[in-house]
Design a protein around this motif. Structure first.
Motif, PDB file in Angstrom:
ATOM      1  N   PRO A   1       0.331   9.100   3.831  1.00  0.00           N
ATOM      2  CA  PRO A   1      -0.126   7.724   4.077  1.00  0.00           C
ATOM      3  C   PRO A   1       0.977   6.693   3.834  1.00  0.00           C
ATOM      4  CG  PRO A   1      -1.670   8.883   2.644  1.00  0.00           C
ATOM      5  CD  PRO A   1      -0.481   9.769   2.831  1.00  0.00           C
ATOM      6  N   ALA A   2       1.868   6.983   2.882  1.00  0.00           N
ATOM      7  CA  ALA A   2       2.980   6.063   2.623  1.00  0.00           C
ATOM      8  C   ALA A   2       3.901   5.979   3.830  1.00  0.00           C
ATOM      9  CB  ALA A   2       3.753   6.511   1.386  1.00  0.00           C
ATOM     10  N   ILE A   3       4.185   7.117   4.440  1.00  0.00           N
ATOM     11  CA  ILE A   3       5.043   7.145   5.628  1.00  0.00           C
ATOM     12  C   ILE A   3       4.416   6.329   6.749  1.00  0.00           C
ATOM     13  CG2 ILE A   3       5.907   8.648   7.480  1.00  0.00           C
ATOM     14  CD1 ILE A   3       6.349  10.796   5.252  1.00  0.00           C
ATOM     15  N   ASP A   4       3.120   6.532   6.974  1.00  0.00           N
ATOM     16  CA  ASP A   4       2.437   5.783   8.037  1.00  0.00           C
ATOM     17  C   ASP A   4       2.514   4.277   7.796  1.00  0.00           C
ATOM     18  OD1 ASP A   4       1.781   8.181   9.256  1.00  0.00           O
ATOM     19  OD2 ASP A   4      -0.230   8.265   8.374  1.00  0.00           O
ATOM     20  N   ALA A   5       2.273   3.859   6.553  1.00  0.00           N
ATOM     21  CA  ALA A   5       2.307   2.429   6.236  1.00  0.00           C
ATOM     22  C   ALA A   5       3.716   1.856   6.380  1.00  0.00           C
ATOM     23  CB  ALA A   5       1.774   2.198   4.822  1.00  0.00           C
ATOM     24  N   LEU A   6       4.718   2.610   5.934  1.00  0.00           N
ATOM     25  CA  LEU A   6       6.102   2.123   6.034  1.00  0.00           C
ATOM     26  C   LEU A   6       6.559   2.040   7.485  1.00  0.00           C
ATOM     27  CD1 LEU A   6       7.653   4.022   3.010  1.00  0.00           C
ATOM     28  CD2 LEU A   6       7.385   1.540   3.238  1.00  0.00           C
ATOM     29  N   LYS A   7       6.121   2.982   8.300  1.00  0.00           N
ATOM     30  CA  LYS A   7       6.494   2.921   9.720  1.00  0.00           C
ATOM     31  C   LYS A   7       5.960   1.659  10.372  1.00  0.00           C
ATOM     32  CE  LYS A   7       7.346   7.746  10.827  1.00  0.00           C
ATOM     33  NZ  LYS A   7       6.931   8.911  11.636  1.00  0.00           N
ATOM     34  N   LEU A   8       4.757   1.237   9.999  1.00  0.00           N
ATOM     35  CA  LEU A   8       4.208  -0.002  10.555  1.00  0.00           C
ATOM     36  C   LEU A   8       5.088  -1.200  10.211  1.00  0.00           C
ATOM     37  CD1 LEU A   8       0.357   0.378   9.983  1.00  0.00           C
ATOM     38  CD2 LEU A   8       1.603   0.441  12.147  1.00  0.00           C
ATOM     39  N   VAL A   9       5.610  -1.218   9.006  1.00  0.00           N
ATOM     40  CA  VAL A   9       6.483  -2.327   8.612  1.00  0.00           C
ATOM     41  C   VAL A   9       7.772  -2.291   9.421  1.00  0.00           C
ATOM     42  CG1 VAL A   9       7.755  -3.381   6.705  1.00  0.00           C
ATOM     43  CG2 VAL A   9       5.515  -2.371   6.281  1.00  0.00           C
ATOM     44  N   THR A  10       8.311  -1.093   9.669  1.00  0.00           N
ATOM     45  CA  THR A  10       9.587  -1.002  10.393  1.00  0.00           C
ATOM     46  C   THR A  10       9.446  -1.372  11.865  1.00  0.00           C
ATOM     47  OG1 THR A  10       9.336   1.368  10.894  1.00  0.00           O
ATOM     48  CG2 THR A  10      10.441   0.782   8.828  1.00  0.00           C
ATOM     49  N   TYR A  11       8.236  -1.404  12.384  1.00  0.00           N
ATOM     50  CA  TYR A  11       8.033  -1.819  13.778  1.00  0.00           C
ATOM     51  C   TYR A  11       8.087  -3.331  13.933  1.00  0.00           C
ATOM     52  CZ  TYR A  11       6.354   2.961  14.544  1.00  0.00           C
ATOM     53  OH  TYR A  11       6.240   4.321  14.620  1.00  0.00           O
ATOM     54  N   ASN A  12       8.068  -4.064  12.830  1.00  0.00           N
ATOM     55  CA  ASN A  12       8.072  -5.522  12.882  1.00  0.00           C
ATOM     56  C   ASN A  12       9.455  -6.042  12.500  1.00  0.00           C
ATOM     57  OD1 ASN A  12       7.630  -8.242  12.702  1.00  0.00           O
ATOM     58  ND2 ASN A  12       6.011  -8.122  11.161  1.00  0.00           N
ATOM     59  N   PRO A  13      10.293  -6.406  13.492  1.00  0.00           N
ATOM     60  CA  PRO A  13      11.662  -6.843  13.175  1.00  0.00           C
ATOM     61  C   PRO A  13      11.726  -8.148  12.380  1.00  0.00           C
ATOM     62  CG  PRO A  13      11.192  -7.160  15.501  1.00  0.00           C
ATOM     63  CD  PRO A  13      10.011  -6.440  14.916  1.00  0.00           C
TER      64      PRO A  13
ATOM     65  N   ALA B   1       0.835  -1.203   0.000  1.00  0.00           N
ATOM     66  CA  ALA B   1       0.000   0.000   0.000  1.00  0.00           C
ATOM     67  C   ALA B   1       0.872   1.255   0.000  1.00  0.00           C
ATOM     68  CB  ALA B   1      -0.932  -0.005   1.206  1.00  0.00           C
ATOM     69  N   ALA B   2       1.976   1.227   0.723  1.00  0.00           N
ATOM     70  CA  ALA B   2       2.892   2.372   0.766  1.00  0.00           C
ATOM     71  C   ALA B   2       3.473   2.642  -0.612  1.00  0.00           C
ATOM     72  CB  ALA B   2       4.008   2.123   1.776  1.00  0.00           C
ATOM     73  N   ILE B   3       3.850   1.586  -1.320  1.00  0.00           N
ATOM     74  CA  ILE B   3       4.377   1.759  -2.668  1.00  0.00           C
ATOM     75  C   ILE B   3       3.314   2.386  -3.574  1.00  0.00           C
ATOM     76  CG2 ILE B   3       5.200   0.523  -4.720  1.00  0.00           C
ATOM     77  CD1 ILE B   3       6.624  -1.407  -2.791  1.00  0.00           C
ATOM     78  N   ALA B   4       2.074   1.940  -3.414  1.00  0.00           N
ATOM     79  CA  ALA B   4       0.986   2.515  -4.206  1.00  0.00           C
ATOM     80  C   ALA B   4       0.776   3.990  -3.852  1.00  0.00           C
ATOM     81  CB  ALA B   4      -0.301   1.726  -3.979  1.00  0.00           C
ATOM     82  N   GLN B   5       0.841   4.316  -2.568  1.00  0.00           N
ATOM     83  CA  GLN B   5       0.662   5.713  -2.131  1.00  0.00           C
ATOM     84  C   GLN B   5       1.769   6.593  -2.701  1.00  0.00           C
ATOM     85  OE1 GLN B   5      -1.952   6.818  -0.892  1.00  0.00           O
ATOM     86  NE2 GLN B   5      -2.909   5.239   0.347  1.00  0.00           N
ATOM     87  N   ILE B   6       2.973   6.081  -2.742  1.00  0.00           N
ATOM     88  CA  ILE B   6       4.091   6.845  -3.321  1.00  0.00           C
ATOM     89  C   ILE B   6       3.817   7.091  -4.800  1.00  0.00           C
ATOM     90  CG2 ILE B   6       6.537   6.740  -3.938  1.00  0.00           C
ATOM     91  CD1 ILE B   6       6.919   5.184  -1.244  1.00  0.00           C
ATOM     92  N   GLY B   7       3.328   6.070  -5.482  1.00  0.00           N
ATOM     93  CA  GLY B   7       2.983   6.210  -6.896  1.00  0.00           C
ATOM     94  C   GLY B   7       1.880   7.227  -7.131  1.00  0.00           C
TER      95      GLY B   7
END
Length: 173
Positions: free
Chosen positions: A40-52, A28-34
């Protein structure tokens, strides 16, 4: 579609499905960037970075740094890139942008009269490999202004030259 799946699974799914929802967030973040929707892309990417344990963790960290930089959120971009594995950062060519962004952040600290922080960021930029003939003089200026601030309790003139003005003056001669 990724966001809908993520929301649906996150509320009533097993742990495995919740991990899938996080990965859908990366897509979804990649789509938001596109779509040129960075927040919204930042929010989605931050969620991924919280999962080691995320398989896309490194990709998300690198991409997050890029989006944050483009949004002018330099401190956060630096943090995202520094959290990335050093070997991957080197392989992906992110060491130079990290060093340059650290230098930009130092200039911003100078403008805000945060001289000690500026000096530390200038040192860090040098350690990261940033090579610029202005680095040494700016470090001396930062330390001098920090000393003035410490002695005179803030009664010191702020640095009034913007980074853009400094670069333009340097280019002119």
């Amino acid at each position: 579609a990724c966001e809908r799946v993520g929301k649906q699974v996150a509320t009533n799914g097993s742990m495995a499905l919740k991990h899938l929802a996080v990965e859908a967030g990366y897509l979804a973040a990649i789509a938001q960037i596109g779509l040129d929707r960075p927040l919204p892309a930042i929010d989605a990417l931050k969620l991924v970075t919280y999962n080691p344990n995320s398989p896309t963790l490194s990709l998300a960290q690198g991409l997050l740094g890029n989006v944050l930089f483009r949004e002018g959120r330099h401190e956060e971009a630096i943090a995202a890139w520094q959290s990335l594995d050093a070997q991957k950062r080197q392989a992906w060519g992110l060491n130079e942008p990290l060093a340059q962004t650290t230098f930009i952040s130092a200039l911003e600290s100078l403008q805000k009269a945060e001289y000690e922080q500026a000096a530390e960021k200038l040192r860090q930029a040098g350690r990261l490999g940033y090579r610029d003939r202005r680095l040494g003089p700016l470090l001396v200026l930062s330390l001098f202004k920090a000393g003035q601030q410490a002695i005179y309790a803030g009664d010191t003139a702020p640095v009034s030259v913007t980074p853009t003005e400094m670069i333009l003056a340097e280019a002119q001669g």
